[in-house]
Write a protein that holds these residues in place. Structure first.
Motif, PDB file in Angstrom:
ATOM      1  N   HIS A  11       0.906  -1.572   0.239  1.00 15.29           N
ATOM      2  CA  HIS A  11      -0.188  -0.337  -0.280  1.00 15.29           C
ATOM      3  C   HIS A  11       0.887   1.212   0.203  1.00 15.29           C
ATOM      4  N   HIS A  43      -0.620  -6.849  -6.755  1.00 19.83           N
ATOM      5  CA  HIS A  43      -1.239  -6.298  -5.430  1.00 19.83           C
ATOM      6  C   HIS A  43      -3.104  -6.514  -5.318  1.00 19.83           C
ATOM      7  N   GLU A  44      -3.744  -6.158  -5.891  1.00 22.65           N
ATOM      8  CA  GLU A  44      -5.115  -6.037  -5.973  1.00 22.65           C
ATOM      9  C   GLU A  44      -5.495  -8.292  -6.503  1.00 22.65           C
ATOM     10  N   GLU A  47      -4.593  -9.982  -3.553  1.00 24.28           N
ATOM     11  CA  GLU A  47      -5.622  -9.976  -2.125  1.00 24.28           C
ATOM     12  C   GLU A  47      -6.570 -10.822  -2.882  1.00 24.28           C
ATOM     13  N   GLU A 111     -10.077  -1.153   3.488  1.00 21.49           N
ATOM     14  CA  GLU A 111      -9.113  -2.627   3.766  1.00 21.49           C
ATOM     15  C   GLU A 111      -8.248  -2.735   5.309  1.00 21.49           C
TER      16      GLU A 111
END
Ligand code: FE2
Ligand code: FE2
Length: 181
Positions: A11, A43-44, A47, A111
């Motif tokens: 992040h 990253h996404e 997740e 998040e």
């Protein structure tokens, strides 16, 4: 490596890359934007593949928390896809970048607050280490400042549209986690 620490560090890195795109000279903007898209893609996707499914099971009202995060991620993804299509030369690029940044950063805060800190409280260190494996495998595909000579290899791994990058990252994550069919 703890998966939550790893994601929090990403992040921070995403915020730095937004700064870089904003501050880049016009002729360097495309390259900086590509680095940002790559990191966002890995990253996404990490997740979605690893952390959200786990959070659904582990935290209170996990399904609702994760559905809210997925809706935020989809909103950002659509804008990202649009910006990628229009390119950095598009007159609306910098305005869209601000919109994207607002949406990505609000999502990251939600998040951290509603998902990550709770997940940390409800998992063991060993679980978080295992989850980190897939996130690291994905991260290796998106070096933010590649060493000279490695850039072309990286490009081969993650190129094309943001959606294509996410597909490629998903394959690598499933392979690393041993869930590839
Ligand atoms: Fe996310
Ligand atoms: Fe995130």
């Amino acid at each position: 490596m703890d998966v939550i620490d790893l994601l929090l560090a990403q992040h921070a890195l995403i915020r730095d890359l937004f700064d870089e795109v904003e501050q880049a000279a016009p002729e360097q903007r495309g390259e900086a934007f590509t680095r940002l898209v790559r990191l966002l893609a890995v990253h996404e996707t990490a997740e979605e593949e690893i952390v959200h499914p786990y959070a659904r099971r582990k935290i209170d009202a996990g399904d609702a928390v994760v559905e809210d995060r997925l809706a935020e991620e989809n909103e950002a993804k659509q804008l990202l896809q649009q910006m990628d299509q229009a390119g950095v030369e598009d007159p609306a690029f910098m305005d869209n970048l601000l919109l994207l940044r607002g949406s990505v950063e609000a999502h990251a805060r939600a998040e951290e607050r509603y998902e990550f800190y709770k997940l940390r409280a409800h998992t063991t260190e060993a679980e978080r280490r295992t989850l980190a494996t897939g996130v690291k495998a994905a991260e290796a595909m998106a070096p933010t400042h590649p060493h000279p000579g490695t850039e072309s290899a990286t490009k081969n791994m993650l190129m094309g549209t943001p959606i294509a990058m996410m597909d490629r990252a998903r394959d690598a994550i499933r392979q690393a986690m041993g869930t590839k069919s």
